[in-house]
Scaffold this motif. Structure first.
Motif, short mmCIF file in Angstrom:
data_model
loop_
_atom_site.label_atom_id
_atom_site.label_comp_id
_atom_site.label_asym_id
_atom_site.label_seq_id
_atom_site.Cartn_x
_atom_site.Cartn_y
_atom_site.Cartn_z
N SER A 133 -28.36 -51.48 -27.94
CA SER A 133 -27.97 -50.18 -27.35
C SER A 133 -29.14 -49.59 -26.57
O SER A 133 -30.28 -50.02 -26.71
N ARG A 134 -28.80 -48.58 -25.76
CA ARG A 134 -29.82 -47.95 -24.91
C ARG A 134 -29.63 -46.43 -24.91
O ARG A 134 -28.51 -45.93 -24.79
N LEU A 135 -30.76 -45.72 -24.98
CA LEU A 135 -30.78 -44.29 -24.69
C LEU A 135 -31.68 -44.13 -23.48
O LEU A 135 -32.85 -44.55 -23.51
N VAL A 136 -31.14 -43.57 -22.40
CA VAL A 136 -31.90 -43.43 -21.16
C VAL A 136 -32.03 -41.94 -20.84
O VAL A 136 -31.03 -41.23 -20.71
N ASN A 137 -33.26 -41.48 -20.73
CA ASN A 137 -33.50 -40.08 -20.34
C ASN A 137 -34.08 -40.05 -18.94
O ASN A 137 -35.06 -40.75 -18.65
N VAL A 138 -33.48 -39.25 -18.07
CA VAL A 138 -33.97 -39.18 -16.69
C VAL A 138 -35.02 -38.07 -16.60
O VAL A 138 -34.70 -36.88 -16.76
N ALA A 139 -36.26 -38.48 -16.39
CA ALA A 139 -37.35 -37.52 -16.15
C ALA A 139 -37.60 -37.51 -14.66
O ALA A 139 -36.67 -37.35 -13.86
N SER A 140 -38.83 -37.78 -14.25
CA SER A 140 -39.20 -37.75 -12.83
C SER A 140 -40.68 -38.12 -12.74
O SER A 140 -41.41 -37.98 -13.72
N THR A 141 -41.13 -38.52 -11.54
CA THR A 141 -42.58 -38.66 -11.36
C THR A 141 -43.24 -37.29 -11.59
O THR A 141 -44.42 -37.21 -11.92
N ALA A 142 -42.45 -36.22 -11.43
CA ALA A 142 -42.96 -34.86 -11.69
C ALA A 142 -43.45 -34.70 -13.13
O ALA A 142 -44.28 -33.83 -13.41
N GLY A 143 -42.94 -35.53 -14.03
CA GLY A 143 -43.32 -35.43 -15.44
C GLY A 143 -44.77 -35.82 -15.71
O GLY A 143 -45.29 -35.58 -16.79
N PHE A 144 -45.43 -36.44 -14.72
CA PHE A 144 -46.81 -36.91 -14.90
C PHE A 144 -47.85 -35.90 -14.44
O PHE A 144 -49.04 -36.17 -14.49
#
Ligand SMILES: NC(=O)c1ccc[n+]([C@@H]2O[C@H](COP(=O)([O-])OP(=O)(O)OC[C@H]3O[C@@H](n4cnc5c(N)ncnc54)[C@H](OP(=O)(O)O)[C@@H]3O)[C@@H](O)[C@H]2O)c1
Length: 259
Positions: A133-144
């Motif tokens: 199974s997979r849990l995918v969270n969409v962040a961003s390069t902004a998260g860095f």
């Protein structure tokens, strides 16, 4: 055996819709969530006809009281097997911190962080009980990095990245892989909705949502903990390791200025 569904929040447009198409092409049954019920209905009819997969549209404002619980109750609690959960719904605000309406910024934090956390928490026991199974969270390069004039947005994505990396390690030895998708600027409705379209960051050639989704699909299948589409986006996430934090803030402030 029941169908193994991929649940995608924010699937009515942009990256979420492109991910839905990528999963449909690869024959994954879908649960699509967003507020725009009409759009979701059209997408469901189109994908069922074109790709011969079941598609369940769920019209829901995820920031409404109890929405993540409603989502769980209308899917897993109804006997559906959800193999992949993609927390993609999110939005940004733009402008000097004190001038951007407080309620809008609080709503952003609610959707981008609390809702994502609650959906993850509710679905993980179900996901962890499966062979894969997979849990995918969409962040961003902004998260860095910190993001002047989009301060709450960048901070919310830093939270998503940190949470996801921690969960990836917690579940590393289980069949559940936790992936954090970190796109850079992408050509969707996102910039227009945030009124940030004229910022330097959004000038020039952007990645398309389809390119992001195609790259993401491969990374998700591999179970990669952090997925950053495009080499230049990767470079932008390395810079904060080599430059002082105040320099990074200054550089991002410049990128976020109107062109
Ligand atoms: N575009 C970029 O440059 C970029 C870069 C990095 C990361 N991201 C991230 O990628 C994700 C998707 O963004 P996008 O670019 O595809 O933007 P988008 O085209 O505006 O898509 C946002 C999606 O979220 C849904 N949504 C918004 N508020 C919602 C709510 N309260 N309840 C349920 N659904 C909601 C929208 O559907 P409805 O309006 O129908 O509800 C829409 O389907 C976001 O998390 C964003 O932060 C985007």
């Amino acid at each position: 055996m029941s169908d193994h569904y991929t649940l995608i929040t924010g699937a009515s447009s942009g990256i979420g819709l492109a991910l839905a198409k990528q999963y449909a092409i690869n024959k994954h049954p879908l649960i699509l969530v967003a507020r725009s019920g009409d759009k979701l209905q059209e997408i469901a009819i189109e994908f069922e006809k074109k790709y011969h997969i079941p598609v369940a549209p769920i019209t829901l404002d995820l920031t409404a009281p109890g929405a993540p619980k409603t989502l769980y109750n209308s899917t897993v609690a109804q006997g559906m097997t959800v193999q992949t959960v993609i927390n993609n719904a999110g939005f940004a605000t733009y402008g000097p911190f004190h001038q951007v309406e407080l309620n809008r910024q609080l709503n952003l934090l609610d959707l981008n962080m609390r809702v994502l956390t609650e959906i993850s928490h509710r679905f993980i026991p179900h996901l962890a009980g499966q062979a894969i199974s997979r849990l995918v969270n969409v962040a961003s390069t902004a998260g860095f990095m910190p993001g002047p004039t989009m301060a709450t947005y960048y901070a919310s994505k830093a939270y998503v990245l940190s949470l996801s990396e921690a969960l990836a390690e917690e579940y590393r030895t289980t069949p559940l892989a936790v992936c954090c998708l970190c796109p850079g600027t992408t050509d969707t409705d996102f910039a227009k909705k945030a009124n940030v379209g004229r910022a330097r960051l959004f000038q020039g050639k952007l990645m398309t949502a389809e390119q992001v989704a195609a790259y993401a699909y491969i990374g998700i299948q591999h179970g990669d903990p952090v997925i950053i589409p495009c080499f230049m986006n990767k470079v932008s996430t390395w810079l904060p390791r080599f430059l002082p934090r105040n320099v990074i803030s200054r550089l991002v402030a410049g990128a976020n200025e109107q062109a």
